[in-house]
Write an enzyme that holds these catalytic residues in place. Structure first.
Site, PDB file in Angstrom:
ATOM      1  N   THR A  19       0.647  -1.120   0.091  1.00 50.93           N
ATOM      2  CA  THR A  19       0.096  -0.009   0.056  1.00 50.93           C
ATOM      3  C   THR A  19       0.819   1.254   0.010  1.00 50.93           C
ATOM      4  O   THR A  19       0.685   2.244  -0.748  1.00 50.93           O
ATOM      5  CB  THR A  19      -0.987  -0.064   1.149  1.00 50.93           C
ATOM      6  OG1 THR A  19      -1.820  -0.981   1.174  1.00 50.93           O
ATOM      7  CG2 THR A  19      -1.838   1.399   1.332  1.00 50.93           C
ATOM      8  N   THR A  95       1.042  -4.160   4.476  1.00 53.91           N
ATOM      9  CA  THR A  95       0.789  -4.496   5.982  1.00 53.91           C
ATOM     10  C   THR A  95      -0.032  -5.967   5.994  1.00 53.91           C
ATOM     11  O   THR A  95      -0.389  -6.499   6.991  1.00 53.91           O
ATOM     12  CB  THR A  95       0.068  -3.351   6.524  1.00 53.91           C
ATOM     13  OG1 THR A  95      -1.381  -3.341   5.889  1.00 53.91           O
ATOM     14  CG2 THR A  95       0.843  -2.340   6.404  1.00 53.91           C
ATOM     15  N   ASP A  96      -0.669  -6.230   4.912  1.00 56.70           N
ATOM     16  CA  ASP A  96      -1.401  -7.692   5.179  1.00 56.70           C
ATOM     17  C   ASP A  96      -0.589  -8.907   5.755  1.00 56.70           C
ATOM     18  O   ASP A  96      -1.131  -9.459   6.402  1.00 56.70           O
ATOM     19  CB  ASP A  96      -1.768  -8.033   3.675  1.00 56.70           C
ATOM     20  CG  ASP A  96      -3.094  -7.217   3.000  1.00 56.70           C
ATOM     21  OD1 ASP A  96      -3.587  -6.381   4.129  1.00 56.70           O
ATOM     22  OD2 ASP A  96      -3.254  -7.377   1.981  1.00 56.70           O
TER      23      ASP A  96
END
Length: 353
Positions: A19, A95-96
């Site tokens: 992201t 960040t997943d």
């Protein structure tokens, strides 16, 4: 950087995408597009830190698309670059999967200098994008001598977490990262990392032996579970992690299948709650932790199910046998002292504070 002063702190930033590096895509939404250099150029105040920052574009993927091969390659890159005088490394990614990738890097990081993983919850096209602040905090932490000997760290929202403990707990909130078992190690205060606690030891797993694609699924037990997923594993897996209810419980109907599976491959019992330890000797009913461990399952202790899967898969890739796997989980799960770690000399006491 080539023109860095001899006394200047040097940090390498390795970008994997995520992201933090996304911009508007032609078909709608956002997708990874920015280079590491472009990310650094958007960080206010970075030049004023006096830190010499180099960058490498290693991947340009969303966090969900990263795999073991990608992170094994990153770990090898870090080993090579750490050997030439860097003071620390920042890995930028989606960040997943940070809670998993950071722990994998931690298990392969034998050096004393910091490896810091960061990302963003709000992409650069949004008001209040958090990527620049997180990247600045990560660079400052990676350059800090106070962060040495702590292994791989995760830095977001001005908090510093241990890779072994950190979890993503909210799908969109900027404060999504927490460490349920112990809390953050420290915080960024006035731009500098300040540590309030540390892990008592570090461990290292050797690099993978060969390139066998070990299959280690995670099965979460649910209310009324009929065992369909456990039965489907059959002979197709090299190991498995079972995320049971509470302190490590499953319906009685699942017990025979889990016992059979544990007789063939290593099966780790974790808790689906995400905090607290799997018990070993409290409950005695069919499907309790005593019952399952007695049938050959391995307790994950304080490791949550996601960390347990990373550790089991990493141990298998390093050629560990069942005895070594049991010893490793005893240490990382909090049941045994670090001198029980199966690779001599790689269970390191962390410096006290």
């Amino acid at each position: 950087m080539s023109d860095a002063r001899a006394d200047q702190r040097r940090v390498l930033v390795v970008s994997l995408g995520g992201t933090i590096a996304m911009t508007a895509a032609a078909d709608g939404g956002v997708a990874p597009a920015l280079t590491a250099g472009e990310l650094l150029a958007a960080v206010p105040g970075l030049a004023e830190t006096g830190i010499a920052v180099e960058s490498v574009d290693f991947r340009r993927l969303p966090g969900a698309s990263l795999g073991f091969e990608d992170l094994t390659a990153v770990a090898e890159l870090l080993r090579k670059r750490m050997a030439v005088g860097l003071d620390g490394v920042v890995v930028v990614q989606g960040t997943d999967t940070i809670e998993e990738t950071a722990y994998l890097l931690d298990l392969h990081h034998a050096g004393s200098r910091p490896v810091v993983v960061t990302g963003a919850m709000r992409n650069p096209t949004m008001a209040g994008a958090d990527g620049p602040a997180n990247l600045l905090a990560a660079v400052r932490t990676a350059a800090s001598s106070a962060a040495c000997d702590l292994g791989c760290l995760v830095v977001l929202a001005d908090e510093v977490h241990a890779a072994r403990r950190v979890r993503k707990t909210h799908s969109t909130a900027g404060s999504t990262f927490h460490s349920p078992n112990g809390g953050p190690l420290g915080y960024l205060v006035e731009g500098q990392p300040r540590f309030l606690s540390c892990l008592p030891y570090r461990v290292v797993v050797p690099a993978p032996v060969g390139d066998h694609p070990f299959r280690v699924p995670l099965v979460t037990v649910t209310f009324g579970d009929d065992g369909l997923l456990v039965d489907a594993l059959g002979e197709r897996v090299d190991g498995a992690v079972i995320a049971g209810f509470g302190a490590g419980h499953v319906p009685a109907s699942l017990v025979p299948a889990l016992g059979d599976l544990a007789g063939r491959v290593p099966v780790v019992l974790a808790s689906r709650t995400g905090a607290g330890s799997v018990l070993t000797a409290t409950y005695g009913f069919p499907g309790s932790e005593r019952d399952l461990l007695g049938r050959g399952l391995i307790a994950a202790g304080f490791l949550d199910a996601y960390k347990a899967r990373i550790l089991l898969r990493t141990l298998l890739a390093a050629g560990a046998d069942r005895t070594m796997i049991e010893a490793a989980f005893a240490v990382e799960g909090g049941y045994a002292p670090p001198d029980r770690w199966p690779w001599a000399g790689s269970g390191n006491a962390s410096k006290g504070r």
